[in-house]
Design an enzyme around this catalytic site. Structure first.
Site, PDB file in Angstrom:
ATOM      1  N   ASN A   1      80.244   3.192  58.429  1.00 47.76           N
ATOM      2  CA  ASN A   1      80.057   3.637  59.807  1.00 47.76           C
ATOM      3  C   ASN A   1      78.637   4.177  59.963  1.00 47.76           C
ATOM      4  O   ASN A   1      78.330   5.263  59.475  1.00 47.76           O
ATOM      5  CB  ASN A   1      81.095   4.722  60.123  1.00 47.76           C
ATOM      6  CG  ASN A   1      80.995   5.247  61.544  1.00 47.76           C
ATOM      7  OD1 ASN A   1      80.005   5.007  62.242  1.00 47.76           O
ATOM      8  ND2 ASN A   1      82.004   5.976  61.970  1.00 47.76           N
TER       9      ASN A   1
ATOM     10  N   CYS B   1      78.493   8.119  68.169  1.00 45.96           N
ATOM     11  CA  CYS B   1      78.655   6.703  67.816  1.00 45.96           C
ATOM     12  C   CYS B   1      78.647   5.796  69.046  1.00 45.96           C
ATOM     13  O   CYS B   1      78.409   4.597  68.930  1.00 45.96           O
ATOM     14  CB  CYS B   1      79.936   6.503  67.022  1.00 45.96           C
ATOM     15  SG  CYS B   1      79.946   7.390  65.467  1.00 45.96           S
TER      16      CYS B   1
ATOM     17  N   HIS C   1      82.405  -1.010  67.484  1.00 45.13           N
ATOM     18  CA  HIS C   1      81.875   0.016  66.585  1.00 45.13           C
ATOM     19  C   HIS C   1      82.558  -0.142  65.225  1.00 45.13           C
ATOM     20  O   HIS C   1      83.763  -0.308  65.145  1.00 45.13           O
ATOM     21  CB  HIS C   1      82.156   1.403  67.174  1.00 45.13           C
ATOM     22  CG  HIS C   1      81.776   2.518  66.277  1.00 45.13           C
ATOM     23  ND1 HIS C   1      80.588   2.542  65.584  1.00 45.13           N
ATOM     24  CD2 HIS C   1      82.432   3.666  65.934  1.00 45.13           C
ATOM     25  CE1 HIS C   1      80.518   3.660  64.871  1.00 45.13           C
ATOM     26  NE2 HIS C   1      81.630   4.346  65.055  1.00 45.13           N
TER      27      HIS C   1
HETATM   28  C1  LIG Z   1      89.948   8.933  57.476  1.00 51.53           C
HETATM   29  C2  LIG Z   1      90.980   7.851  57.394  1.00 51.53           C
HETATM   30  C3  LIG Z   1      90.403   6.635  56.711  1.00 51.53           C
HETATM   31  C4  LIG Z   1      92.154   8.355  56.567  1.00 51.53           C
HETATM   32  O1  LIG Z   1      93.125   7.349  56.483  1.00 51.53           O
HETATM   33  P1  LIG Z   1      94.665   7.734  56.610  1.00 51.53           P
HETATM   34  O2  LIG Z   1      95.456   6.499  56.402  1.00 51.53           O
HETATM   35  O3  LIG Z   1      94.819   8.424  57.926  1.00 51.53           O
HETATM   36  O4  LIG Z   1      94.847   8.690  55.396  1.00 51.53           O
HETATM   37  P2  LIG Z   1      95.487  10.132  55.444  1.00 51.53           P
HETATM   38  O5  LIG Z   1      94.632  11.035  56.255  1.00 51.53           O
HETATM   39  O6  LIG Z   1      96.922   9.953  55.804  1.00 51.53           O
HETATM   40  O7  LIG Z   1      95.376  10.582  53.933  1.00 51.53           O
HETATM   41  C5  LIG Z   1      96.322  10.170  53.029  1.00 51.53           C
HETATM   42  C6  LIG Z   1      96.024  10.867  51.725  1.00 51.53           C
HETATM   43  O8  LIG Z   1      94.810  10.330  51.167  1.00 51.53           O
HETATM   44  C7  LIG Z   1      93.989  11.408  50.763  1.00 51.53           C
HETATM   45  N1  LIG Z   1      92.592  10.991  50.871  1.00 51.53           N
HETATM   46  C8  LIG Z   1      91.714  11.227  51.879  1.00 51.53           C
HETATM   47  N2  LIG Z   1      90.528  10.670  51.594  1.00 51.53           N
HETATM   48  C9  LIG Z   1      90.677  10.055  50.395  1.00 51.53           C
HETATM   49  C10 LIG Z   1      89.814   9.315  49.572  1.00 51.53           C
HETATM   50  N3  LIG Z   1      88.531   9.056  49.929  1.00 51.53           N
HETATM   51  N4  LIG Z   1      90.291   8.829  48.426  1.00 51.53           N
HETATM   52  C11 LIG Z   1      91.551   9.069  48.033  1.00 51.53           C
HETATM   53  N5  LIG Z   1      92.411   9.767  48.766  1.00 51.53           N
HETATM   54  C12 LIG Z   1      91.975  10.259  49.951  1.00 51.53           C
HETATM   55  C13 LIG Z   1      94.330  12.539  51.684  1.00 51.53           C
HETATM   56  O9  LIG Z   1      93.970  13.769  51.096  1.00 51.53           O
HETATM   57  C14 LIG Z   1      95.818  12.361  51.830  1.00 51.53           C
HETATM   58  O10 LIG Z   1      96.410  12.943  50.715  1.00 51.53           O
HETATM   59  P3  LIG Z   1      97.727  13.860  50.867  1.00 51.53           P
HETATM   60  O11 LIG Z   1      98.753  12.981  51.522  1.00 51.53           O
HETATM   61  O12 LIG Z   1      98.031  14.219  49.467  1.00 51.53           O
HETATM   62  O13 LIG Z   1      97.281  14.993  51.731  1.00 51.53           O
HETATM   63  C15 LIG Z   1      91.505   7.446  58.798  1.00 51.53           C
HETATM   64  O14 LIG Z   1      92.279   8.498  59.328  1.00 51.53           O
HETATM   65  C16 LIG Z   1      90.393   7.133  59.738  1.00 51.53           C
HETATM   66  O15 LIG Z   1      89.670   6.175  59.581  1.00 51.53           O
HETATM   67  N6  LIG Z   1      90.219   7.926  60.831  1.00 51.53           N
HETATM   68  C17 LIG Z   1      89.151   7.714  61.767  1.00 51.53           C
HETATM   69  C18 LIG Z   1      87.873   8.294  61.223  1.00 51.53           C
HETATM   70  C19 LIG Z   1      86.650   7.803  61.953  1.00 51.53           C
HETATM   71  O16 LIG Z   1      86.568   6.678  62.346  1.00 51.53           O
HETATM   72  N7  LIG Z   1      85.657   8.684  62.094  1.00 51.53           N
HETATM   73  C20 LIG Z   1      84.413   8.380  62.688  1.00 51.53           C
HETATM   74  C21 LIG Z   1      84.539   8.156  64.139  1.00 51.53           C
HETATM   75  S1  LIG Z   1      83.026   7.612  64.852  1.00 51.53           S
END
Ligand SMILES: CC(C)(COP(=O)(O)OP(=O)(O)OC[C@H]1O[C@@H](n2cnc3c(N)ncnc32)[C@H](O)[C@@H]1OP(=O)(O)O)[C@@H](O)C(=O)NCCC(=O)NCCS
Length: 330
Positions: free
Chosen positions: A282, A112, A252
């Protein structure tokens, strides 16, 4: 020292729109969850008739047209991508095959952060007075490596391409500072475990194997919030200006919460931060050049403006730079 002004810009997006409501019928998720956790509402997904090459070429053509240049006037093509259409032939050569010309052509791999890294590489050929005109492209079709049964990753990504033309300028324009960094030890927080079945021959050999993107979302989030702010601040400091002299932040587009954290770190109001993650998700290496082109097309940035670019991604790698916008001195 000659400067590398951005004289043309262009974008290309796949036709197919995948909305959060579409995803609700594919995996156990909701529009409310996706919007509240990421800010994303829809994204574009490549179809069978589209490819990294087709998107990159369309963006490049648009950028060349804006600059009033033809492919044979370009000295060098640098492509930032993690999803080339071929592993042996560089994506830059595949684009050149479509455009024509005989410019040097190679890729930069920084996921990215690929476009900002490629912009730094391309600019330096002009700064060093080696070349006069460089085409820089950021492109990815990461959805080809996304598992559409994994709700934690499939809601995040889209595809696209953005391109800029750099030209030699006698005025202080273009990329004036670069900050690159990496934490290779953290690579397992975001990676694709092998890509053996990309070509049909390999798929026959490994029918069960799918090279899907693996991600530790929480770790990537923590990393991103830290490096986006730090790298952007360092890129600004290198030019010797204050945060209050920044006219636009082009971050980004991975997650609205990460973008907001970077903006807070630089003390920037929302109207100085470009956001399209709601519409495009993204798009990996394409996200910064698409956002930059949108800001330019809407005349939200003007001659002499200080524009900060910052990106992070797989590697884990990051890249930031300060661009002085405009074509003075061409
Ligand atoms: C992925 C991301 C959105 C998750 O958000 P978060 O607030 O950290 O959410 P969590 O990981 O705490 O997940 C919370 C719950 O939602 C659930 N969940 C994950 N994806 C889900 C979705 N699409 N829909 C519903 N629930 C979802 C998880 O399973 C978790 O459930 P659990 O508590 O029962 O295990 C966030 O961590 C993020 O953006 N990270 C960076 C990713 C990124 O930018 N990647 C590319 C880099 S270039």
């Amino acid at each position: 020292m000659p400067f590398a002004a951005i004289t043309g810009w262009g974008t290309a997006l796949p036709e197919r729109v995948l909305t959060n409501h579409d995803l609700e019928s594919m995996v156990d998720t909701t529009d409310e969850w996706i919007v509240s956790r990421t800010g994303i509402r829809e994204r574009r997904i490549v179809g069978d008739h589209e490819s990294t090459t087709s998107l990159a070429t369309a963006a490049a053509r648009a950028a060349l047209e804006k600059a009033g240049r033809t492919p044979d006037e370009i000295d060098l093509i640098v492509v930032g991508t993690a999803t080339p259409d071929d592993f042996l032939v560089s994506q830059a050569c595949l684009v050149q095959a479509e455009l024509g010309g005989s410019a040097g052509a190679f890729d930069v791999g920084a996921a990215c952060a690929g476009f900002v890294t490629a912009l730094s590489v391309g600019s330096q050929f002009i700064n060093a007075d080696v070349y006069h005109r460089v085409l820089v492209i950021g492109v990815d079709t990461l959805t080809r490596y996304v598992d559409y049964t994994d709700r934690s990753t499939c809601v995040l990504f889209g595809d696209g391409a953005g391109a800029v033309v750099l030209e030699r300028s006698t005025e202080k324009r273009g990329l004036l500072s670069t900050v690159l960094g990496a934490d290779g030890a953290g690579y397992k927080h975001l990676y694709v475990p092998g890509m053996a079945n990309l070509v049909p021959e390999s798929a026959d050999l490994f029918p069960e194997y799918r090279p899907y993107l693996q991600m530790n979302g929480k770790e990537v989030f923590r990393f991103a919030v830290q490096v986006m702010g730090d790298a952007a601040a360092a890129a600004i400091a290198k030019v010797g200006i204050g945060f209050d002299q920044v006219d636009m932040l082009i971050p980004h587009q991975a997650n609205l919460r990460i973008i907001d954290a970077a903006a807070r770190r630089l003390d920037l109001p929302r109207d100085k931060v470009w956001v399209n993650v709601d519409r495009l998700g993204n798009t990996s290496a394409a996200s910064v050049p698409i956002a930059l082109a949108e800001a330019a097309d809407s005349e939200s940035i003007k001659e002499g403006d200080n524009v900060v670019l910052v990106a992070f991604g797989a590697g884990l790698a990051w890249a930031a730079g300060l661009v002085r916008w405009g074509t003075a001195g061409i």
